[in-house]
Design an enzyme around this catalytic site. Structure first.
Site, PDB file in Angstrom:
ATOM      1  N   SER A 189      -2.958  -8.912   8.016  1.00  0.00           N
ATOM      2  CA  SER A 189      -1.501  -8.975   7.936  1.00  0.00           C
ATOM      3  C   SER A 189      -1.085  -7.860   6.987  1.00  0.00           C
ATOM      4  O   SER A 189      -1.515  -7.836   5.833  1.00  0.00           O
ATOM      5  CB  SER A 189      -1.088 -10.344   7.395  1.00  0.00           C
ATOM      6  OG  SER A 189       0.282 -10.553   7.563  1.00  0.00           O
ATOM      7  N   GLU A 190      -0.273  -6.904   7.450  1.00  0.00           N
ATOM      8  CA  GLU A 190      -0.089  -5.687   6.660  1.00  0.00           C
ATOM      9  C   GLU A 190       0.668  -5.918   5.356  1.00  0.00           C
ATOM     10  O   GLU A 190       0.666  -5.061   4.480  1.00  0.00           O
ATOM     11  CB  GLU A 190       0.553  -4.557   7.476  1.00  0.00           C
ATOM     12  CG  GLU A 190       2.014  -4.745   7.833  1.00  0.00           C
ATOM     13  CD  GLU A 190       2.180  -5.296   9.233  1.00  0.00           C
ATOM     14  OE1 GLU A 190       1.278  -6.037   9.688  1.00  0.00           O
ATOM     15  OE2 GLU A 190       3.201  -4.994   9.874  1.00  0.00           O
ATOM     16  N   ASN A 191       1.290  -7.088   5.201  1.00  0.00           N
ATOM     17  CA  ASN A 191       1.908  -7.361   3.908  1.00  0.00           C
ATOM     18  C   ASN A 191       0.876  -7.712   2.842  1.00  0.00           C
ATOM     19  O   ASN A 191       1.229  -7.860   1.675  1.00  0.00           O
ATOM     20  CB  ASN A 191       2.986  -8.458   4.010  1.00  0.00           C
ATOM     21  CG  ASN A 191       2.454  -9.751   4.583  1.00  0.00           C
ATOM     22  OD1 ASN A 191       1.626  -9.751   5.485  1.00  0.00           O
ATOM     23  ND2 ASN A 191       2.931 -10.862   4.069  1.00  0.00           N
TER      24      ASN A 191
END
Lengths: 220, 218, 220, 218
Positions: A49-51
């Site tokens: 998840s790129e966050n």
């Protein structure tokens, strides 16, 4: 004509077959997120998840939400045992550095060269590219999961007309009509949906399509 | 050195026209107590650097809604319709930067590097007007470092010296921004004693933090 | 002539007075390390160790060594309460990014422009620069702590002859004979050791020295 | 996927002429069990990338002493007289790189960046033969990314999936090298169950690790 929900299911199910055990995958917002629901139970896919984490799990039960744990769309999610959190520099080092095996994204347009446009419509929709440009450049495989046409108009074009997200980075296009691989020679139709004819696919596609000599029926 | 301050004390540091970095991803990991105080103070013409402009009623989105932002350097504005509206009618400038490039530009400043050489954006509008270098047969955009007057962080656990530990996905841009501003202020969700965070588990070392404000859970 | 040990003590004591409360300081191997012993108890100086932590403390008691905790010279040390560990990328981001207030290093040669040579003697000693080049470029203040001469030969020159560690980065030179500041106009002698004459300092220095009108006696 | 292997199994991956990165700073944080096995295997012509060449009887210094190293890319060789001797008589090549540049070059490869723009080395022999760019009035050397065939890490606590936590100063180059090699092998001082390292305290996420070897305390 199959209904919208069934279309999304067909696409998500087919994309889910692309992964092998141990793959690290980033799923975009929307339809790509649904792919997670169809991954074979014997195949362990690690979602990034790129966050800022790996080990993205399903939505929590109601009342069990953790305000500090969301996906890149700000939806409450869970983290699987053995997951790990990191900052955005590390997250994108992982993405841009080729440590993500595949990213699945939607598209506004894709073209014969594997160019992708999915981040803006000038004068109309300018949400920003978020992490999409890095994902498309950095992931080892870029899989586009989208409906074959938009209001009847082809989205698979000879040349994208909208501003690009990235040039020549798309590897595979999965729609409710079939599976198309981007090759050096052009777009190759490798699978076709049941009850769909090659003529129908060609009619719904602006780009030239090479029909694979081993054309198969898409498992849906 | 006592870094622990009341919210009013740190508000004296915030002024019209400043460039301020805010940690947070769609508001998660943003110092809401400090944002609210900036809204209340009403300073104008801010340049904000953040992953996104969050929501009209959450994170830095509140500053946009209150028309305090002159310019935003962000990767995404889609969740805050007010940003789009102000941008379209020329009330506010928006520089859209790919997320990985944005964080790396901030890191470059904080790490004393001259810029970032990234393949992201090659062949797109992002490369327009920028230097493109070909290195060993591959093209890279030279992206410039980003700095700020103030960085505003949100820490889940902050010790009284200023060491920070971030819970889950609240980390995001916070530790990187801690390196790239003249003054660094952290809002502590939970203030803990020095030594409660193991040295190995400190994410932002206290030497990077100038002021601590207690914020509580929100 | 004062003896070697006393010379080192004089230099280390004087350097220790350069710091103010809260300063982050990196001390090089050897004489600079001894500076830590003379820092005023009311002044909290945070020592950075480039192998990856802040809060460097004194050597542990015998038998209390931790094999995982050493300084940049591989000597067993301790970590103070509130210290923090990090990787080498972060360590040098802190150094090169200007987050270290001062670095104290030895020198083979320093010159009028603030150029520094302290990492090699061609054909003779080539240990490598380690972290020195980054420290000298990145720290806000570069303080050279060294004996004024080497076997009677001046080390403060008009122009360094050995390969440089960095160009124009030195701010202050502390020796057993005095304290010299590097300014736009050249080297300024600001303090002189007790029982030493300006003539003696000039004779031991190849570089031009500007004698400060407020020349003070060095506290040792 | 079982990543836990016997030392003999991972030794099959190590071959003559490979480029191998080793974590460690003067031997602290180096996988000694794996180094010993490489010494025993006797592979030749290695290019090693490490902070330093440690000591004749510690860390990667043992490989140098055993004449297995053709080329070393390091910041420091002063503690291993054997490196200096072999370099001076032409038996071994040494590329000296400033420590901050070395780690950043490794990071650049691992992070997919085209290079590093650093002020370190400007005006010194380090800039010779390299591209120097002037950016906003300041000079920077363009330093190229560094990769390896194999990265050999030492983890203080490693869980069975491969998540790594490093004790004190053993961290150094390890987490950065974990990103920059085709195959990543970690020597676990202590192998722990999945979940024993909190997600926030994992330093090297398991997706970067291919194989785990148990090493014990040494």
């Amino acid at each position: 004509m199959i209904d919208k929900e069934r279309v999304r299911e067909v696409i998500a199910k087919r994309v889910a077959k692309e992964f092998k055990d141990g793959d690290v995958v980033n799923l975009g917002i929307g339809l790509p997120t649904e792919v997670a629901n169809y991954i074979d139970k014997d195949v362990e896919v690690i979602l990034q998840s790129e966050n800022g984490f790996i080990g993205l799990g399903p939505a929590p039960e109601e009342g069990k939400e953790d305000k500090d744990l969301v996906n890149a769309g700000a939806k409450f999610v869970t983290i699987k045992e053995g997951g790990a959190c990191f900052d955005s520099a590390m997250s994108f080092a992982i993405i841009r550095g080729g440590h993500v095996d595949a990213t699945v994204l939607g598209a506004l347009q894709v073209d014969e060269e594997g160019n992708l446009a999915n981040w803006m419509i000038p004068g109309k929709m300018v949400p920003g590219m978020g992490g999409a440009m890095d994902l498309v450049v950095g992931a080892k495989r870029v899989i586009i999961a989208m409906e074959h046409t938009a209001k009847g108009a082809p989205k698979i074009l000879k040349k994208c007309t909208l501003p690009l997200t990235a040039a020549k980075e798309v590897n595979l296009i999965v729609t409710e009509m079939g599976v198309i691989e981007v090759t050096e020679k052009g777009l190759v139709l490798k699978e076709i949906a049941p009850d769909t004819t090659v003529e129908e696919v060609l009619r719904a596609t602006e780009a030239n399509l090479i029909i694979s000599p081993e054309l198969k029926v898409m498992e849906v | 050195m006592n870094k622990i301050k009341k919210i009013d004390e740190v508000m004296e540091l915030i002024k019209d026209g400043q460039t301020i970095m805010f940690g947070g991803f769609l508001g998660v990991g943003t110092a809401e107590t400090i944002v609210d105080a900036i809204v209340k103070k009403g300073v104008k013409d801010l340049t904000i650097i953040c992953n996104d402009t969050a929501f009209v009623d959450k994170g830095v989105g509140k500053l946009v809604a209150n028309r305090q932002v002159k310019r935003a350097i962000v990767s995404h504005i889609g969740t805050n319709p007010e940003t789009g509206r102000q941008m379209n009618c020329g009330e506010m400038e928006v520089e859209l930067v790919p997320q990985g490039t944005l964080v790396e530009r901030i890191r470059a400043y904080g790490a004393g590097l001259g810029g970032v050489l990234t393949p992201t954006g090659i062949g797109t509008v992002v490369e327009e007007g920028k230097t493109v270098l070909e290195i060993d047969g591959k093209k890279y955009i030279l992206e410039k470092p980003l700095r700020a007057d103030i960085a505003i962080l949100k820490g889940s656990r902050v010790d009284k010296k200023g060491n920070i530990w971030y819970s889950k996905t609240t980390r995001n841009f916070n530790p990187i921004m801690a390196m790239a501003a003249d003054i660094v202020i952290v809002e502590a969700e939970k203030l803990v004693e020095v030594g409660e965070i193991e040295p190995e588990n400190v994410v932002t070392p206290h030497i990077l933090v100038d002021y601590i404000v207690e914020g509580g859970e929100r």
